[in-house]
Design a protein around this motif. Structure first.
Motif: not given
Length: 354
Positions: A1-6, A133-135
């Motif tokens: 499970m993961k999350v990306v921002t940018g 955000r989570m990573m």
């Protein structure tokens, strides 16, 4: 499970004056807009176009240097293989969407990033930005934890199993935990990052010893610093000597796979030039070819000392346009920095051309 921002990573091609016709260097500047191309841009390739912009935005939004687009892309591949349908992107335990969020975790990290009026783990933009955000938070937590090892591995383990499990084992849970699921998850993602790594922080054109060494070292950007780690074959775990290699009071080097400043240089020039292992000896091996600061070329070696050639403590590779590529210290990674701020200016000792 993961999350990306940018934010879209950008590129400015800087033509370096005063170089020989054999060497050319392009520096990627994060403040410019990235150009889109089928083969990849902004240090990213092999990603569906509908994910690319969001991955780059997620990366740009995170200040942690260990966060790179390829890490987020490799994680998304491990989670869902970029699938977005409810049939293909719902796990047997109920994780949802391309970044595989459980409903309770989504409540913490999910936002309406794409502005469509819905906050949904099934929307690519919402999911990837939440992953980022989570990573990003986990990377920060990993670096402040004092646990040894690659902070990326710790963050990935936290994403997969929960940070409580990382605290329980004071590191990545072993293969005996959960049938090896978390251990394999971390290894798989770190091992597949190169598949998604596009043009790097430094793109070097031309031939010659300096260009080839800089190109080889640049491919290792983002590799953790490990005191005593690294050799001509690549990064490795290091050791602590009573003074060096410690992070937050614990020996980090013995469990961190990476380079220190001189092993990165040795690796970069090997095997065409077999430099010694430590910075002071590397100076001794090249000191008969000194270079003034005004005449620096990509691939030149720069040295810092506490006083004289016998007290050299740091080495870096000149990358052009007033920048150096180096492995700074424990807790950092191989990175590009301005020559003027890479190390204390008063300690600058000189440069040589291998």
């Amino acid at each position: 499970m993961k999350v990306v921002t940018g934010a879209v990573v950008g590129a400015i091609a800087l033509v370096l004056l005063g170089l020989t016709a054999l060497v050319g260097v392009v520096l990627i500047n994060g403040d410019a807009e990235a150009s889109e191309s089928p083969s990849g841009s902004g240090s990213l390739q092999g990603v569906p176009e509908e994910f690319r912009t969001w991955i780059l935005k997620a990366d740009e939004a995170c200040p942690e240097p260990e966060m790179v687009p390829a890490l987020l892309a490799a994680q998304l591949w491990a989670e869902s293989k970029f699938k977005t349908s409810r049939e293909e992107a719902t796990s047997h335990v109920g994780a949802q969407g391309p970044a595989q969020f459980m409903p309770g975790t989504w409540a913490t990290w999910g936002r309406d990033a794409d502005g469509n009026g819905q906050n949904s783990p099934w929307d690519i933009g919402d999911a990837v930005m939440a992953q980022g955000r989570m990573m990003c938070s986990l990377l920060k937590q990993a670096k402040s934890s004092g646990y040894g090892g690659d902070p990326r591995a710790l963050a990935l383990a936290g994403y997969n199993a929960g940070w409580g499990r990382v605290e329980e084992y004071r590191g990545v849970p072993p293969e005996s935990f959960a049938g090896g699921e978390t251990y394999g998850y971390v290894q798989s993602i770190l091992g597949s990052m190169s598949r998604f790594q596009g043009p790097g922080l430094i793109q070097v054109s031309g031939t010659g010893a300096g260009a080839e060494a800089l190109r080889r070292a640049a491919a290792r950007a983002g590799t953790p610093y490990s005191w005593g780690g690294g050799d001509p074959s690549g990064p490795s775990t290091g050791f602590c000597d009573g003074t060096n290699g410690y992070l937050n009071g614990e020996c980090s080097a013995s469990s961190t796979v990476g380079f220190d400043c001189s092993s990165l240089v040795q690796y970069a020039y090997w095997p065409s030039l077999k430099l010694p292992r430590v910075a002071s000896e590397q100076y001794g091996a090249t000191s008969d070819r000194p270079v003034s600061r005004q005449d620096l070329r990509p691939g030149d070696l720069l040295f810092w000392s506490h006083g004289g050639s016998g007290s050299i403590y740091h080495i870096a590779i000149y990358a052009g346009d007033g920048n150096v590529l180096h492995a700074p210290r424990t807790g950092r990674v191989v990175e590009l920095q301005p020559l003027t701020s890479a190390m204390p200016q008063g300690d600058y000792f000189g440069a040589t051309r291998p």
